[in-house]
Design a protein around this motif. Structure first.
Motif, mmCIF file in Angstrom:
data_model
loop_
_atom_site.group_PDB
_atom_site.id
_atom_site.type_symbol
_atom_site.label_atom_id
_atom_site.label_comp_id
_atom_site.label_asym_id
_atom_site.label_seq_id
_atom_site.Cartn_x
_atom_site.Cartn_y
_atom_site.Cartn_z
ATOM 1 N N THR A 64 0.823 -1.210 0.000
ATOM 2 C CA THR A 64 0.000 0.000 0.000
ATOM 3 C C THR A 64 0.857 1.259 0.000
ATOM 4 O O THR A 64 0.438 2.309 -0.494
ATOM 5 C CB THR A 64 -0.947 0.001 1.218
ATOM 6 N N THR A 66 3.109 4.108 -1.015
ATOM 7 C CA THR A 66 3.389 4.698 -2.306
ATOM 8 C C THR A 66 4.864 4.538 -2.678
ATOM 9 O O THR A 66 5.726 4.373 -1.808
ATOM 10 C CB THR A 66 3.028 6.200 -2.288
ATOM 11 N N ALA A 141 -6.272 2.752 4.915
ATOM 12 C CA ALA A 141 -6.762 3.783 3.990
ATOM 13 C C ALA A 141 -5.945 5.063 4.131
ATOM 14 O O ALA A 141 -5.626 5.728 3.130
ATOM 15 C CB ALA A 141 -8.240 4.060 4.257
ATOM 16 N N SER A 144 -2.746 4.621 2.381
ATOM 17 C CA SER A 144 -2.955 4.655 0.932
ATOM 18 C C SER A 144 -3.017 6.089 0.394
ATOM 19 O O SER A 144 -2.545 6.373 -0.714
ATOM 20 C CB SER A 144 -4.250 3.914 0.579
ATOM 21 N N ASP A 145 -3.585 7.009 1.185
ATOM 22 C CA ASP A 145 -3.739 8.402 0.752
ATOM 23 C C ASP A 145 -2.484 9.236 0.998
ATOM 24 O O ASP A 145 -2.334 10.313 0.399
ATOM 25 C CB ASP A 145 -4.912 9.052 1.485
#
Length: 212
Positions: A64, A66, A141, A144-145
């Motif tokens: 996940t 980046t 989440a 992920s952002d």
């Protein structure tokens, strides 16, 4: 050959057959005992089931993250994902070999045997993870952002906590009186490997002025 000689030979043959039968029986019982000793115990099964699921989330966290992070952190994430994928495959291979389920209906019961033997257990906090160190869906989440330094910090903090939970589980297996030698060896390897990675990640966080 006289009748007496024939009788003696028959007696000797009977004795040899009896001795051979005795030692053959001992050998067969030893073989059966060895086979039984290789059958997985509840500790072996539970550890393989739960730790492979635990590893799945470590792989998810690593994947996940980046690619827009420092190379040393991206490289660490890739190594964690590769190592834990191999270990999870090993544990699921054991389970498949013995035709056992890949997941448990009662996660962590092997660390706390007997909890489900006396009727329904006490309700647990809905926010409490089923295994030590697991991240919530909201935390995944958020990772992920995240981008840049925020992603690095989020990843390192989540993975340190995840590894600490993994070390707790591996330590329980390594110290178990009923776990097989193979399980204890794998658990010890995980303790060493994840302990080293916790140290690396702690230093990476400190370099960014953040606590684990």
């Amino acid at each position: 050959m006289t009748r007496a000689t024939t009788a003696v030979c028959a007696v000797l043959l009977a004795l040899l057959l009896a001795v051979a039968g005795f030692f053959g029986g001992v050998a067969w019982e030893n073989h059966r005992a060895e086979q039984r000793s290789h059958e997985p115990t509840p500790a072996d099964i539970g550890f393989a089931q739960d730790m492979s699921v635990h590893h799945d989330q470590a792989i998810l966290i690593a994947n996940t993250l980046t690619t827009e992070v420092a190379p040393e952190i991206r490289g660490l994430a890739d190594r964690i994902a590769a190592t834990q994928a191999a270990e999870a495959a090993t544990m699921r291979g054991w389970l498949d070999w013995f035709a056992l389920p890949l997941t448990s209906d009662h996660p962590m019961e092997w660390m706390h045997p007997g909890e489900h033997e006396h009727g329904p257990s006490e309700p647990t906090d809905a926010d409490e993870p089923p295994m030590p160190g697991l991240a919530s869906s909201d935390e995944i989440a958020r990772l992920s952002d995240a981008r840049g330094a925020a992603a690095e910090i989020e990843f390192l903090q989540l993975m340190i906590r995840h590894h600490r939970g993994g070390v707790e589980m591996a330590t329980a297996a390594q110290n178990s009186d009923t776990a097989s030698a193979a399980t204890r060896r794998l658990a010890l390897s995980m303790i060493t490997e994840q302990g080293d990675e916790i140290g690396q990640m702690t230093l990476l966080l400190r370099a960014r002025g953040v606590a684990p």
